[in-house]
Each structure stands twice: as C-alpha cells, then as structure tokens.
Design an enzyme around this catalytic site. Structure first.
Site, PDB file in Angstrom:
ATOM      1  CE  LYS A   1      -3.925   2.026   2.544  1.00  0.00           C
ATOM      2  NZ  LYS A   1      -4.848   1.864   3.701  1.00  0.00           N
TER       3      LYS A   1
ATOM      4  CB  SER B   1      -8.156   3.704   2.634  1.00  0.00           C
ATOM      5  OG  SER B   1      -7.340   3.077   3.606  1.00  0.00           O
TER       6      SER B   1
ATOM      7  CB  SER C   1      -8.459   0.652   5.332  1.00  0.00           C
ATOM      8  OG  SER C   1      -9.191   1.832   5.222  1.00  0.00           O
TER       9      SER C   1
END
Ligand code: GLN
Length: 485
Positions: A76, A151, A175
């Site tokens: 990420k 997210s 997330s």
C-alpha cells in the site's frame, strides 16, 4: 500458476518448478495487461523487482530459502520503501521519495519477498471506496463499474486480479477487511501493537494497524509471521516473543463457541450478505463449532465516536504537511501563513480537508469535552462490550460489510453514508482487537461477500485456524473474478 496461493507458490519455488524470476515476470506481464483498467498499482518497478527475484533465486539455489523467498508482493502506498515514491494517494506527496524503509518493508524484504511496486489507496487512508485517490479511482476486478472498497483498495484489487499473490495494507477503521470483503479475498488486521507502524504514514495513530491481503488464511499466517514483532522504533509496538501465526491452522474447531452479535445480522445488513454469512455459520457449525448469540449494545455509537477520534488524530498527524518540510509547496506565496494555507489547500483533497476541519474543531477549547472526551468514553464502552461478549464465546463472527461492492460514483452518496460502510469493522479498531475477513459466498450480481472473524487481543492464530478450517471445506477463496480476454 498465477492463481496459486502464496503457500503453493512457495512449494513450487522450492521444488524448482518455477524460478522467482519467471514468477515475477508472469505477474509483471499481468500487471502490464490488466493494471491500466484497474488502476490498482501506482508504482511498478520492473528492474528492481527482477533484481530481487534473481537474488531470491540464488538463495533458493543455495537452499537458504524461507517460505516467502521469491514471492512477489506489493505495498500500500503509505509504507515507505526507500527510493520509491510514497504518495499516500495524495497530491501532497505525489513526488515524495521515501529515504528509508518502513519496518514491514524491511521485514518482508528480509524474508525474501520480491517487491514489485506500490498500490493505489484513498488519500491518506481516508475512505471506503478508493474514490478519494489523487491518482483516480481503483476498479473492482469483479465488476469494473464498482468500487473495490477502501482505503487499501489498490492492494485488494491487485491481489483479487492476481497482479500479485499478496499485498500489504493498513486498517484504521476497516481498510483491510472491507476491501478484502468487496473483492473476494482474505485480509487480516492484527491486534493493535502487533505490527510496527514505523515508516507507515500516520492517519489516526491510536487506531492504525498494518496488515496484509492474500488468498487464504494459511497465506495470511505466513505473511503476518514475517511482518509482526516488536520494534523499538514504534512506541506502541508491544514487546512479546515472536509468534508463528500458523501454529493453530490445523487445530480442530469442534466445541469452539462462535459468538454472533445480535446487532450484526439485523437491520443495516442487506439480505444477500446476511444469507451468505448465515451459510458460512452453518458450515462452521457442521465442522463442530457452536453458535451462541451475543450482544454488543454500544455498537451503534462506534461509528460516531470513530468520526471524532480519527479526525482528531488526523488533524494533528497531518499538520506536518505544511509545504515546508514535506511534499507539495505552493508557488509564489507572499508570506508564511499563505504558504501554509495554499500548500495545504492545493495539496490535500476534499475528504482530507473535511477531516482536518472536523478534527481541529473537536479538539478546540470549548468543544473538547463535548466531543473528544465523550468519544473516548464511548471507545471504552465499545471495548467493554467485546470483553463481555468474549466471556461467552471464543471468536465473534458476522458480516464484514453491510452490502456487496457498490457502484463507483454511487449517486446520492454523502460522506455520512460512506462512513456507515464501516459499521462492523470500526468497533474492532476502537477496541484494538484482531479481525479477519474471508470470502464466504456470492451476493447480489454474484459479487463476493466477506465473513468477519473477530478475536480477543493476540488471538490471531485462533482466528486464522477457524478461517483455515472453513477454507478446507469450502472453495469461496479459490474463486477468481472473470478475466478479460
Ligand atoms: N473508511 C474509514 C475511514 O475513512 C476507515 C479507513 C481506514 O481504515 N484507513 O476512516
């Protein structure tokens, strides 16, 4: 080959049926073919990936390989990785090149994984749909017109579409678990303090926790074992002996008490999701587990409390992006105040600005007691609910999300409606507990549904054991989205 799990790829690598370089080239070619449409990865470094794949092959040849040696992964884009951009999905950091590695990047590299690049995300990890990224929305591989969740939507979409076999993520209010559920893969948010936050750009520090996505509970265990562990550079990292998170994978689940919160299968859950989750509970009962009803009466207060606490912490954490030390700097500002104002107005997107405003407000003199202190009290109530429930059960199970993946640009979505996406995941962060999401069925339009398993603090191995038992007798985790021609 691309459909195999990390554990299966690991065997193939060690039996020399494939080299890490071949494997890395395979995934790079899938990225070249599919990422343009999905927008899941924002940085791909072929040269560096192939160099570390060749290094992994040398270790494999010398028989010095561990279970993750030679496995391609993505991070990420809020984990710093030396020499690569770390954008956090924001214009503010669009050109920021990290000068050091995050703890988990270091750990996974030491375990021999091959880092191919960085995954798109909602700006500063704020969002549930990945529509808040400066680099554009990520598309769900199951249906390109739908969101992958957020997210960590880029990480989830990349794993679901088999652009990489696994990817890291972070989970502040859901997330990892929510995008795992919406893309039909597995994700784990460990106990707060299990994985170091060093080098992970902060959103809400008391809630943020790093974790990982993959295709099976077994894979999550392998990756978490490499990532977790004490790190003196993170003051909230918990000093405990290293664990093998796969140690309970084959533990029998007969007699296990699965608590199903009354509040988790009632209003607010769409019927298709409820049906799939009930089916999963039946499967677990068939394996000898016992379902008991529990109650988490303060759940409905969790989302409102989170949207005071998380913005409060974010407003403080994000004050470092001032146009002076990091990231975007406005041109031609007349004085310092306008440099701050303009750099932040230009560099930060609307959702991030909204949270900073809310956070600054709830911390301000005169409102602190009314909002922030109240929210902290609610946080305690939510944690106490879990403690009471765990007197009656060993793990808690329910849906990960209220619905399956929703359309990109869902009409009439106001911020509050988006905040409710995390109804079932946020309480777990408020209490600091571990949570796992695994695919457990198909809902509306054949889209994946996630089963969330929640444990007591430090019960990751147990959660992964339950998930593994489920995956031994079902194949939802093996289903792949349709490939485009
Ligand atoms: N959707 C939640 C938020 O926007 C959770 C995000 C997260 O876990 N990083 O804050």
């Amino acid at each position: 080959m691309h459909a195999l799990s990390v554990a299966e790829l690991s065997v193939a690598l060690r039996e020399r049926r494939v080299s890490s370089e071949e494997l890395t080239r395979l995934f790079l070619s899938r990225i070249a073919r599919l990422n343009g449409r999905l927008n899941a990865l924002v940085t791909v470094d072929e040269e560096r990936a192939l160099a570390s794949a060749r290094a992994a092959d040398r270790r494999l040849a010398r028989r010095e390989a561990g279970p993750l040696t030679g496995i391609p992964i993505a991070h990420k884009d809020l984990f710093c990785a030396r020499g690569w951009r770390t954008t956090c999905g924001s214009r503010m950091l669009a050109d920021f090149v990290a000068p050091y590695d995050a703890h988990i990047v270091e750990r996974l590299e030491a375990a021999g994984t091959v880092h191919v690049g960085k995954a798109n995300m909602d700006e500063f990890a704020m969002g549930s749909s990945n529509e808040n990224s400066y680099f554009g929305p990520v598309r769900n591989p199951w249906d390109a017109a739908r969101v992958p969740g957020g997210s960590s939507g880029g990480s989830a979409a990349a794993v679901a579409a088999r652009l990489v076999p696994a990817a890291t993520g972070s989970d502040t209010g859901g997330s990892i678990r929510q995008p795992a559920a919406l893309t039909g893969i597995c994700g784990i948010k460990p106990t707060y303090g299990a994985v170091s936050r060093y080098g992970m750009v902060a959103y809400a520090s008391s809630l943020d926790q790093a974790g990982v996505f993959a295709h099976s509970a077994e894979d999550l265990a392998l990756l978490l074992t490499a990532m977790a562990g004490f790190d003196p550079r993170d003051a909230t990292s918990v000093e405990r002996a290293p664990e093998d998170y796969g140690r309970a994978l084959n533990a029998p689940i007969a007699g296990l008490r699965i608590g199903v919160p009354r509040q988790y299968l009632g209003d607010g859950v769409s019927p298709d999701v409820a049906r799939a989750v009930r089916g999963a509970l039946d499967t677990l009962t068939g394996l000898g587990a016992r379902v008991v009803e529990v109650s988490l009466p303060n759940q409905r207060l969790a989302v409102p409390a989170y949207y005071v606490i998380a913005p409060a912490e974010a407003s403080s954490n994000l004050s470092r992006f001032d146009g002076v030390r990091y990231g975007h700097r406005a041109e031609g500002a007349a004085d310092l105040a306008s440099l701050y104002r303009r750099s932040r107005s230009e560099g930060l997107g609307p959702e991030v600005q909204r949270r900073i405003l809310i956070g600054t407000y709830v911390l301000s003199h005169g409102y602190y007691d009314a909002y922030y202190r109240q929210a902290q009290k609610v946080r305690r109530l939510v944690a106490d609910d879990f403690a009471r429930a765990f007197e009656q059960c060993d793990v808690i199970a329910g849906p990960t999300t209220p619905t399956v993946a929703f359309p990109i640009g869902r009409p009439g979505t106001d911020p509050v409606q988006m905040y409710l996406e995390d109804l079932f995941t946020i309480p777990v962060n408020l209490a600091g507990l571990p949570g796992v999401s695994i695919p457990c069925g198909a809902g509306e339009a054949g889209l994946p549904v996630g089963l969330q398993l929640i444990g007591r603090a430090w019960d990751e191995a147990k959660l992964l054991g339950v998930a593994h038992a489920y995956q031994q007798s079902t194949d939802w985790h093996r289903r792949a989205p349709p490939e485009e021609p």
